[in-house]
Scaffold this active site. Structure first.
Site, PDB file in Angstrom:
ATOM      1  N   HIS A 152     -10.274   3.649  26.762  1.00 38.90           N
ATOM      2  CA  HIS A 152     -11.044   3.696  25.523  1.00 38.90           C
ATOM      3  C   HIS A 152     -10.221   4.330  24.412  1.00 38.90           C
ATOM      4  O   HIS A 152      -9.140   4.876  24.641  1.00 38.90           O
ATOM      5  CB  HIS A 152     -12.364   4.449  25.727  1.00 38.90           C
ATOM      6  CG  HIS A 152     -12.210   5.905  26.038  1.00 38.90           C
ATOM      7  ND1 HIS A 152     -13.039   6.873  25.536  1.00 38.90           N
ATOM      8  CD2 HIS A 152     -11.306   6.579  26.811  1.00 38.90           C
ATOM      9  CE1 HIS A 152     -12.671   8.061  25.972  1.00 38.90           C
ATOM     10  NE2 HIS A 152     -11.639   7.912  26.758  1.00 38.90           N
ATOM     11  N   HIS A 164     -19.485   3.755  20.408  1.00 38.70           N
ATOM     12  CA  HIS A 164     -18.202   3.864  21.092  1.00 38.70           C
ATOM     13  C   HIS A 164     -18.246   2.978  22.328  1.00 38.70           C
ATOM     14  O   HIS A 164     -19.286   2.872  22.982  1.00 38.70           O
ATOM     15  CB  HIS A 164     -17.914   5.315  21.489  1.00 38.70           C
ATOM     16  CG  HIS A 164     -16.596   5.516  22.155  1.00 38.70           C
ATOM     17  ND1 HIS A 164     -15.411   5.104  21.584  1.00 38.70           N
ATOM     18  CD2 HIS A 164     -16.260   6.061  23.362  1.00 38.70           C
ATOM     19  CE1 HIS A 164     -14.401   5.408  22.402  1.00 38.70           C
ATOM     20  NE2 HIS A 164     -14.887   5.981  23.477  1.00 38.70           N
ATOM     21  N   ASP A 166      -0.245  -0.322  10.484  1.00 39.17           N
ATOM     22  CA  ASP A 166       0.496  -1.144   9.524  1.00 39.17           C
ATOM     23  C   ASP A 166       1.185  -2.307  10.232  1.00 39.17           C
ATOM     24  O   ASP A 166       1.151  -3.450   9.766  1.00 39.17           O
ATOM     25  CB  ASP A 166       1.548  -0.305   8.799  1.00 39.17           C
ATOM     26  CG  ASP A 166       0.946   0.720   7.853  1.00 39.17           C
ATOM     27  OD1 ASP A 166      -0.201   0.530   7.420  1.00 39.17           O
ATOM     28  OD2 ASP A 166       1.633   1.721   7.566  1.00 39.17           O
ATOM     29  N   CYS A 226     -11.919   1.377  19.048  1.00 38.12           N
ATOM     30  CA  CYS A 226     -12.372   1.093  20.409  1.00 38.12           C
ATOM     31  C   CYS A 226     -12.682  -0.389  20.613  1.00 38.12           C
ATOM     32  O   CYS A 226     -12.429  -0.939  21.689  1.00 38.12           O
ATOM     33  CB  CYS A 226     -13.559   1.970  20.789  1.00 38.12           C
ATOM     34  SG  CYS A 226     -15.046   1.774  19.768  1.00 38.12           S
ATOM     35  N   HIS A 235       0.854  -1.197   0.000  1.00 35.85           N
ATOM     36  CA  HIS A 235       0.000   0.000   0.000  1.00 35.85           C
ATOM     37  C   HIS A 235       0.879   1.233   0.000  1.00 35.85           C
ATOM     38  O   HIS A 235       2.097   1.149   0.210  1.00 35.85           O
ATOM     39  CB  HIS A 235      -0.980   0.001   1.177  1.00 35.85           C
ATOM     40  CG  HIS A 235      -0.393   0.376   2.506  1.00 35.85           C
ATOM     41  ND1 HIS A 235       0.452  -0.454   3.205  1.00 35.85           N
ATOM     42  CD2 HIS A 235      -0.528   1.493   3.260  1.00 35.85           C
ATOM     43  CE1 HIS A 235       0.801   0.134   4.341  1.00 35.85           C
ATOM     44  NE2 HIS A 235       0.225   1.323   4.398  1.00 35.85           N
ATOM     45  N   HIS A 250       1.632   5.514   1.032  1.00 38.05           N
ATOM     46  CA  HIS A 250       1.449   6.596   1.993  1.00 38.05           C
ATOM     47  C   HIS A 250       1.509   7.921   1.234  1.00 38.05           C
ATOM     48  O   HIS A 250       2.586   8.457   0.998  1.00 38.05           O
ATOM     49  CB  HIS A 250       2.534   6.566   3.068  1.00 38.05           C
ATOM     50  CG  HIS A 250       2.307   5.561   4.145  1.00 38.05           C
ATOM     51  ND1 HIS A 250       3.129   5.458   5.249  1.00 38.05           N
ATOM     52  CD2 HIS A 250       1.342   4.625   4.316  1.00 38.05           C
ATOM     53  CE1 HIS A 250       2.696   4.491   6.038  1.00 38.05           C
ATOM     54  NE2 HIS A 250       1.609   3.974   5.488  1.00 38.05           N
TER      55      HIS A 250
END
Length: 243
Positions: A216, A204, A81, A133, A68, A70
């Site tokens: 969290h 969330h 990654d 989360c 991939h 950037h």
């Protein structure tokens, strides 16, 4: 990688700019080949390689690496990654792409390989579907309780699609049950909150750590420990306990 493969990767990366490109390096009948894939992610900050395209590539030959780009950033791997490379069990090639004289040009290519990396629970970078989360809860339960929670697909911005209620449906499948209102919190309880969700559903989740603290990972922020109160309590929709 062979020079032809690298040049094919660079060409694809420049073509997809400013979005991230994604693809696979294959060995087909004894020859190395770059297979372009479709990035189905929303926005320009990450990539999602469709499972069906991965499966199709497996029918063509042996997959030996994930690729991939950037855009406008160094080719150094992000935490997402590194985590995804571990999960894939394959080397990853990352190519940098920048605008040069008004045209996208691909540059350096950095290769990483699985090495046992594990993202920290506090201070991890957010990447939806990889380090978010729910993944924080998966990792906390693995490290603190030795419990393996199942994964479920999490499309970008599922909470705004007008129909999905992913956490209400998914957490029971992961072994969690809703507690009655007013139940005393215990360490490991999951607190479901609704944060700017157009679907009017919880989107969330946090782990209760005891002593009034939660762990969290809010969208766009680093994972953190925070005092449970204020907006977190106001936006709570349910508390769940693993059975």
């Amino acid at each position: 990688m062979q020079n032809d493969t690298i040049e094919a990767i660079r060409a694809h990366a420049a073509e997809e700019y400013p979005r991230e490109c994604c693809g696979l390096v294959l060995v087909v009948k004894g020859r190395e080949r770059y297979q372009q894939c479709t990035n189905t992610a929303q926005g320009t900050e990450h990539f999602v390689l469709p499972a069906e395209e991965y499966a199709d590539a497996e029918q063509l030959g042996e997959i030996i690496a994930v690729v991939h780009s950037h855009p406008n950033a160094p080719a150094q791997p992000s935490q997402a990654d590194l985590v995804s490379c571990e999960a894939s069990g394959l080397p990853w090639h990352i190519v940098r792409v920048d605008l040069v004289d008004g045209a996208p040009a691909a540059g350096e290519v950095v290769t990483i390989e699985p090495s046992g990396y594990r993202a920290p629970l506090v201070g991890r970078q957010f990447s939806h579907g990889v380090l978010d989360c729910y993944q924080l809860i998966v990792d906390w339960y693995a490290q603190e309780r030795g419990v393996t929670l199942p994964q479920f697909a999490r499309a970008d911005e599922w909470w705004n699609d007008g129909k999905s209620d992913l956490y209400t449906e998914g957490f029971p499948l992961a072994g969690f049950a809703k507690l009655p209102n007013g139940a005393l919190l215990e360490v490991g309880d999951v607190i479901l909150m609704q944060i700017r969700a157009r679907n009017d559903v919880p989107n969330h989740a946090a782990i209760y750590l005891g002593d009034g603290l939660i762990l969290h990972h809010l969208h766009g922020r680093l994972s953190s420990r925070d005092v449970y109160g204020g907006m977190w309590a106001e936006n709570t929709r349910a508390v769940l306990r693993h059975q």
